[in-house]
Design an enzyme around this catalytic site. Structure first.
Site, short mmCIF file in Angstrom:
data_model
loop_
_atom_site.label_atom_id
_atom_site.label_comp_id
_atom_site.label_asym_id
_atom_site.label_seq_id
_atom_site.Cartn_x
_atom_site.Cartn_y
_atom_site.Cartn_z
CB SER A 1 -0.84 -0.01 1.28
OG SER A 1 -1.45 1.26 1.51
CE1 TYR B 1 -4.04 -2.07 5.32
CE2 TYR B 1 -3.34 0.15 4.72
CZ TYR B 1 -3.77 -1.12 4.35
OH TYR B 1 -3.92 -1.44 3.01
P1 NAP Z 1 -10.84 -7.04 -0.41
O1 NAP Z 1 -11.72 -7.25 -1.58
O2 NAP Z 1 -11.46 -6.95 0.94
O3 NAP Z 1 -9.72 -8.16 -0.42
C1 NAP Z 1 -9.11 -8.70 0.69
C2 NAP Z 1 -8.98 -10.20 0.43
O4 NAP Z 1 -8.17 -10.78 1.45
C3 NAP Z 1 -10.33 -10.89 0.44
O5 NAP Z 1 -10.46 -11.70 -0.70
C4 NAP Z 1 -10.30 -11.72 1.72
O6 NAP Z 1 -10.99 -12.95 1.52
C5 NAP Z 1 -8.80 -11.94 1.91
N1 NAP Z 1 -8.45 -12.13 3.31
C6 NAP Z 1 -8.60 -11.27 4.35
N2 NAP Z 1 -8.19 -11.84 5.49
C7 NAP Z 1 -7.77 -13.09 5.17
C8 NAP Z 1 -7.25 -14.18 5.91
N3 NAP Z 1 -7.07 -14.12 7.25
N4 NAP Z 1 -6.91 -15.30 5.25
C9 NAP Z 1 -7.09 -15.40 3.92
N5 NAP Z 1 -7.58 -14.42 3.15
C10 NAP Z 1 -7.93 -13.28 3.79
O7 NAP Z 1 -10.00 -5.70 -0.58
P2 NAP Z 1 -8.81 -5.30 -1.61
O8 NAP Z 1 -8.86 -3.83 -1.67
O9 NAP Z 1 -8.89 -6.07 -2.86
O10 NAP Z 1 -7.50 -5.68 -0.77
C11 NAP Z 1 -6.47 -6.52 -1.27
C12 NAP Z 1 -5.13 -6.04 -0.74
O11 NAP Z 1 -4.86 -4.75 -1.29
C13 NAP Z 1 -5.04 -5.89 0.78
O12 NAP Z 1 -3.80 -6.40 1.24
C14 NAP Z 1 -5.11 -4.39 0.99
O13 NAP Z 1 -4.44 -3.98 2.17
C15 NAP Z 1 -4.38 -3.91 -0.26
N6 NAP Z 1 -4.68 -2.52 -0.62
C16 NAP Z 1 -5.95 -2.12 -0.92
C17 NAP Z 1 -6.18 -0.78 -1.25
C18 NAP Z 1 -7.55 -0.27 -1.60
O14 NAP Z 1 -7.73 0.94 -1.64
N7 NAP Z 1 -8.53 -1.09 -1.90
C19 NAP Z 1 -5.12 0.11 -1.29
C20 NAP Z 1 -3.83 -0.33 -1.00
C21 NAP Z 1 -3.62 -1.66 -0.67
P3 NAP Z 1 -11.84 -13.64 2.71
O15 NAP Z 1 -12.60 -12.56 3.38
O16 NAP Z 1 -12.71 -14.65 2.01
O17 NAP Z 1 -10.83 -14.29 3.58
#
Ligand code: NAP
Length: 251
Positions: A136, A149
């Site tokens: 991030s 975070y």
């Molecule tokens: P998201 O759709 O909520 O994706 C998070 C994914 O991680 C979900 O598929 C969830 O699946 C999985 N997950 C969470 N906890 C887990 C666990 N304990 N074991 C296995 N899987 C787990 O949101 P996203 O935005 O795509 O996030 C993906 C990554 O991008 C994250 O690391 C986030 O910090 C990073 N990120 C996001 C943003 C943003 O603005 N969206 C910006 C910078 C970085 P389950 O719930 O089924 O486990």
């Protein structure tokens, strides 16, 4: 481009992970997608070729080792490991108790460590591999109101940088991708949380996030996936130990 490659994408059932999984499968890779919930993983697999669902909680060392072992037995050693699973929740330092601190780190940092370690064990002795962590902009600078975070994502960037030194010259590269605000379910959850915490309307809370991206719009998951595809494609072998910002400008 990636035919014959086996990719592992944690959190591959939604948001950024789903876009990455589809992009890798579209390029010909067999892609193991993992998460805690079976339903979104199975829905993805039903709608696209070369996507293989596996329930795996990244905070559980035995679950990670078991799922990786099963995926390797079915589709061969991991060539591409995308440690994407993560949770985002902002709390001030005085609302951050040890339980919350550990919850964030258990997923964002310990989970990535366990995933990468298990995948790397299957890459060892091979002459090509890609390890990519979805960090991030909070892995590079402080994100206001989210010290736990921010610390977890800085740790993730550190893990990638450290491993890039340990495996230098091996053909395996390690990079972190550092997105700004990307349009995914995390944003929906954060809009509601910020609105509740601050008394802003959801539209105002969303505007704060949009405004934090330097180009003034939310980033699409496919834009992050495109960077992953580039790191796995020809010509990127010398990109190693980097933290690549996808934030519409300098974060
Ligand atoms: P998201 O759709 O909520 O994706 C998070 C994914 O991680 C979900 O598929 C969830 O699946 C999985 N997950 C969470 N906890 C887990 C666990 N304990 N074991 C296995 N899987 C787990 O949101 P996203 O935005 O795509 O996030 C993906 C990554 O991008 C994250 O690391 C986030 O910090 C990073 N990120 C996001 C943003 C943003 O603005 N969206 C910006 C910078 C970085 P389950 O719930 O089924 O486990």
């Amino acid at each position: 481009m990636l035919r014959g490659r086996h990719a592992l994408v944690t959190g591959g059932g939604s948001g950024i992970g789903a876009a990455i999984a589809r992009a890798l499968a579209g390029a010909g890779a067999e892609v193991t997608i993992t998460g805690r919930r079976a339903a979104p993983l199975e829905a993805m697999a039903a709608n696209g070729p070369r996507l293989w669902p596996a329930v795996m909680d990244v905070t559980d060392p035995e679950a990670v080792d078991g799922a990786v072992k099963a995926a390797v037995a079915a589709r061969g050693p991991i060539d591409i490991c995308v440690a994407n699973a993560g949770i985002a929740e902002g709390r001030s330092i005085f609302r951050t108790d040890l339980e919350f601190w550990r919850k964030i780190h258990a997923t964002n940092l310990d989970g990535a460590f366990l995933t990468i370690r298990a995948a790397l064990a299957t890459m060892k002795g091979r002459d090509w591999g890609r390890v990519i962590a979805i960090a991030s902009i909070a892995g590079l600078r402080g994100l206001r109101g989210a010290p736990a975070y921010t610390a977890s994502k800085h740790g993730l960037v550190g893990l990638v940088r450290g491993l890039s030194e340990d495996f230098i010259g091996s053909g395996i590269t390690f990079n972190a991708i550092c997105p700004g605000y990307v349009e995914t379910p995390i944003i929906d959850r954060n809009v509601n949380a910020i609105a509740e915490r601050t008394g802003m309307s959801p539209d105002e809370a969303l505007a704060v996030m949009v405004g934090a991206n330097r180009h003034g719009r939310l980033i699409q998951p496919d834009e992050v996936a495109a960077a992953v595809l580039w790191l796995c494609g020809p010509g990127s072998a010398s990109v190693n130990g980097q933290a690549i910002e996808i934030a519409g400008g300098q974060a």
